[in-house]
Design a protein around this motif. Structure first.
Motif, short mmCIF file in Angstrom:
data_model
loop_
_atom_site.label_atom_id
_atom_site.label_comp_id
_atom_site.label_asym_id
_atom_site.label_seq_id
_atom_site.Cartn_x
_atom_site.Cartn_y
_atom_site.Cartn_z
N LEU A 19 0.88 -1.33 0.00
CA LEU A 19 0.07 -0.01 -0.08
C LEU A 19 0.80 1.00 0.05
O LEU A 19 0.63 2.37 -0.56
CB LEU A 19 -1.05 0.16 1.23
CG LEU A 19 -2.12 -0.99 1.28
CD1 LEU A 19 -2.89 -1.02 2.60
CD2 LEU A 19 -2.92 -1.02 0.01
N PHE A 20 1.80 1.15 0.78
CA PHE A 20 2.76 2.24 0.69
C PHE A 20 3.64 2.54 -0.45
O PHE A 20 3.87 3.64 -0.95
CB PHE A 20 3.83 2.29 1.91
CG PHE A 20 3.38 2.40 3.32
CD1 PHE A 20 3.40 4.07 4.02
CD2 PHE A 20 2.68 1.53 4.27
CE1 PHE A 20 2.63 4.00 4.88
CE2 PHE A 20 2.22 1.86 5.35
CZ PHE A 20 2.24 3.04 6.01
N GLN A 21 3.93 1.50 -1.09
CA GLN A 21 4.68 1.55 -2.49
C GLN A 21 3.93 1.92 -3.70
O GLN A 21 4.40 2.47 -4.60
CB GLN A 21 5.50 0.25 -2.60
CG GLN A 21 6.39 -0.06 -1.69
CD GLN A 21 7.06 -1.44 -1.96
OE1 GLN A 21 6.68 -2.10 -2.58
NE2 GLN A 21 8.07 -1.65 -1.03
N LYS A 22 2.40 1.94 -3.63
CA LYS A 22 1.65 2.03 -4.74
C LYS A 22 1.84 3.34 -5.26
O LYS A 22 1.84 4.42 -4.26
CB LYS A 22 0.19 1.88 -4.48
CG LYS A 22 -0.79 1.98 -5.53
CD LYS A 22 -2.20 1.67 -5.25
CE LYS A 22 -3.17 1.42 -6.43
NZ LYS A 22 -4.54 1.19 -5.85
N SER A 23 1.99 3.52 -6.50
CA SER A 23 1.96 5.03 -7.00
C SER A 23 3.43 5.84 -7.00
O SER A 23 3.33 6.90 -7.16
CB SER A 23 0.80 5.93 -6.91
OG SER A 23 -0.33 5.38 -7.49
N VAL A 24 4.37 5.12 -6.24
CA VAL A 24 5.44 5.54 -5.84
C VAL A 24 6.85 4.92 -6.69
O VAL A 24 6.88 3.76 -6.69
CB VAL A 24 5.96 5.47 -4.23
CG1 VAL A 24 7.21 6.32 -3.96
CG2 VAL A 24 4.74 5.98 -3.46
N LEU B 83 -4.70 6.51 1.65
CA LEU B 83 -3.80 5.58 2.27
C LEU B 83 -4.34 5.01 3.51
O LEU B 83 -4.35 4.05 3.92
CB LEU B 83 -2.42 6.00 2.47
CG LEU B 83 -1.58 5.10 3.04
CD1 LEU B 83 -1.52 3.55 2.52
CD2 LEU B 83 0.12 5.53 3.00
N TRP B 84 -4.81 6.18 4.43
CA TRP B 84 -5.30 5.82 5.75
C TRP B 84 -6.54 4.96 5.53
O TRP B 84 -6.78 4.06 6.27
CB TRP B 84 -5.69 7.11 6.32
CG TRP B 84 -6.74 7.19 7.46
CD1 TRP B 84 -7.88 6.85 7.64
CD2 TRP B 84 -6.30 7.49 9.06
NE1 TRP B 84 -8.53 6.64 8.79
CE2 TRP B 84 -7.53 7.36 9.79
CE3 TRP B 84 -5.03 7.56 9.65
CZ2 TRP B 84 -7.35 7.14 10.97
CZ3 TRP B 84 -5.05 7.75 11.03
CH2 TRP B 84 -6.24 7.38 11.89
N LYS C 180 -9.10 -0.25 6.51
CA LYS C 180 -9.94 -1.28 5.83
C LYS C 180 -9.15 -2.63 5.97
O LYS C 180 -9.92 -3.77 6.32
CB LYS C 180 -10.16 -1.17 4.27
CG LYS C 180 -11.07 -1.94 3.93
CD LYS C 180 -11.42 -1.50 2.26
CE LYS C 180 -12.25 -2.30 1.63
NZ LYS C 180 -12.66 -2.12 0.18
N ARG C 181 -7.83 -2.70 5.93
CA ARG C 181 -7.12 -3.86 5.75
C ARG C 181 -6.91 -4.26 7.28
O ARG C 181 -6.86 -5.36 7.47
CB ARG C 181 -5.77 -3.65 5.01
CG ARG C 181 -4.83 -4.99 5.17
CD ARG C 181 -3.63 -4.90 4.13
NE ARG C 181 -4.06 -4.98 2.79
CZ ARG C 181 -3.21 -4.75 1.87
NH1 ARG C 181 -1.90 -4.77 2.11
NH2 ARG C 181 -3.62 -4.89 0.47
N ASP C 182 -6.62 -3.35 8.01
CA ASP C 182 -6.25 -3.73 9.51
C ASP C 182 -7.06 -2.59 10.52
O ASP C 182 -6.49 -1.65 10.86
CB ASP C 182 -4.91 -3.73 9.82
CG ASP C 182 -4.53 -4.27 11.34
OD1 ASP C 182 -5.50 -4.47 12.11
OD2 ASP C 182 -3.35 -4.29 11.53
N PRO C 183 -8.31 -2.81 10.77
CA PRO C 183 -9.06 -1.97 11.58
C PRO C 183 -8.31 -1.48 13.02
O PRO C 183 -8.50 -0.41 13.30
CB PRO C 183 -10.36 -2.71 11.93
CG PRO C 183 -10.46 -3.68 10.93
CD PRO C 183 -9.09 -4.18 10.50
#
Length: 460
Positions: free
Chosen positions: A115-120, A189-190, A195-198
């Motif tokens: 998720l952090f790497q997406k579009s970077v 991102l938040w 959603k993945r880890d509430p």
């Protein structure tokens, strides 16, 4: 330690002064000013006898190697000096403490890396990972500070440090569209992380983005800290300490951040990876004791001794030397573009002298176009028409036949690039140490991924 640094600066200065004629030579003037004939005779003889791929060894002086090329004694001596004086550019992965390893493995950044790497972009990913690791690897007591990123762009680094590792990060950016984009990306991102880890919702902290232009020419430390207090909801009675971070602050921004660090008693540390040295404002020869807002030199020793660097020297220090070195081995035909540009300069100067050293269109690959096509594209927008007779003249053809000489001369200049960058960084390091800071320089990035790869870190 400070005396050793002063000694290295003095030695580097002597070397660069001795070879100003080479370092300050514009490659576009190679034919116009017959640069090749300026080389010492032993250097010319050597250059005439070797192939372009053999030049690769000239740019690898930071490690021992076996080679078959017989270099002139002066070049061998220079390489030995460079190995001793220039900062190493080799990136080594360092082992962190048990605390570091635990924090990294348990971080949202590690557990949700996709998720952090997406579009970077790949380069930026590498830089963020290494910068974050460097922050985590400092003494645990430093990790409680708020991080302030001035010139934060769209907040890629801040997002990783805050949402990924739990730092409180305050970003200041003068480009409003960047601030809006950063806030939007933070929210996106938040939402994906929650959603993945509430369970993350209770622990994650978003970075704070301000559309703010900080006056770094006339630093107001009290006003700056008060602005941070208001933004982060601290009262004047709260114990508030922060650190400054910067991923490739350009030109004079880096020296200004160093001054801000020194001026604010609440600022306890700084970590910068700098770039764009050619954009630094420089003290003039007659103005060595000028106001403090010059970008170079910074240290009292360098200013009082009259140290200066030309634009050409500072520009060449910014080159991607490892990438160029690889081209010398495998794709050196692409480097013919230097000869194309120098041959075109001769024609431009003859037809329109006032257009000497004009900025031309770049990004044209010499392996894909003829010199005629290159010339047509390069001068688009100049309002200049070059006759075909100029393009195909015997004089132009003779110059282009010598294109490898241009590459060889350019490589000899580039050999000095790490030494020039070292001098600029050593001046900054000395500037901090003269003022009692605990400061150091580390290699943070793989130079192939990110050529400006040295980090200055200081504590007070």
């Amino acid at each position: 330690m400070q005396n050793e640094l002063v000694q290295k600066i003095s030695e580097i200065r002597k070397i660069l002064h001795s070879y100003e004629w080479l370092i300050d030579a514009y490659i576009v003037d190679f034919y116009e000013e017959d640069h090749f004939q300026r080389l010492p005779s032993s250097w010319r003889t050597c250059m005439e006898s070797i192939s372009v791929p053999q030049l690769h060894d000239l740019l690898r002086f930071d490690r021992r190697q076996t080679e078959s090329t017989i270099w002139p004694l002066a070049i061998l001596s220079l390489r030995s000096l460079f190995q001793r004086l220039a900062l190493s550019r080799e990136h080594r992965m360092c082992n962190g403490s048990d605390t570091f390893e635990k924090r990294w493995v348990n971080s949202a950044f590690h557990q949700h890396a996709g998720l952090f790497q997406k579009s970077v972009k790949h380069k930026k990913r590498h830089e963020i990972v290494q910068f974050a690791a460097s922050c985590l690897n400092e003494e645990p007591s430093q990790n409680r500070y708020t991080l302030v990123d001035i010139g934060s762009g769209q907040g890629n680094l801040a997002r990783a440090l805050s949402l990924g590792f739990g730092y409180q990060v305050c970003c200041l950016e003068q480009n409003e569209s960047f601030v809006q984009a950063a806030r939007r990306k933070d929210t996106e991102l938040w939402e994906k992380l929650v959603k993945r880890d509430p369970a993350l919702q209770a622990s994650m902290v978003k970075p704070v983005h301000l559309h703010e232009r900080v006056n770094l020419k006339q630093i107001d430390p009290v006003g700056f800290v008060q602005m941070l207090h208001r933004t982060l909801n601290f009262s004047d009675k709260d114990e508030f300490q922060f650190g400054l971070i910067g991923l490739h602050p350009c030109g004079d921004l880096a020296p200004s951040l160093l001054r801000l660090f020194l001026a604010c008693k609440e600022c306890r540390f700084i970590k910068l990876v700098c770039c764009c040295y050619m954009k630094l404002s420089c003290v003039k020869l007659h103005d060595q004791h000028a106001a403090n807002n010059y970008g170079f030199p910074l240290s009292e020793f360098c200013r009082s001794s009259g140290l200066m660097l030309s634009y050409q020297a500072r520009e060449i220090s910014c080159h991607a030397i490892e990438q160029y070195s690889s081209k010398l081995l495998e794709y050196y035909q692409e480097l013919k573009v230097h000869a194309y540009r120098a041959a075109l300069e001769c024609i431009i100067v003859r037809l329109r002298p006032e257009s000497k050293h004009s900025g031309l269109r770049g990004g044209i690959k010499a392996t894909e176009v003829s010199f005629e096509e290159y010339s047509r594209r390069a001068i688009e927008g100049m309002g200049l028409s070059i006759p075909t007779t100029e393009i195909h003249s015997d004089e132009t053809l003779r110059r282009l036949e010598r294109w490898e000489d241009v590459v060889k001369f350019y490589t000899l200049r580039l050999m000095f690039a790490p030494l020039v960058e070292t001098l600029i960084l050593y001046d900054r390091l000395l500037f901090l140490r003269e003022r009692g800071c605990n400061a150091r320089i580390d290699v943070m990035f793989d130079p192939i991924e990110s050529p400006r790869n040295h980090a200055i870190t200081a504590f007070k």
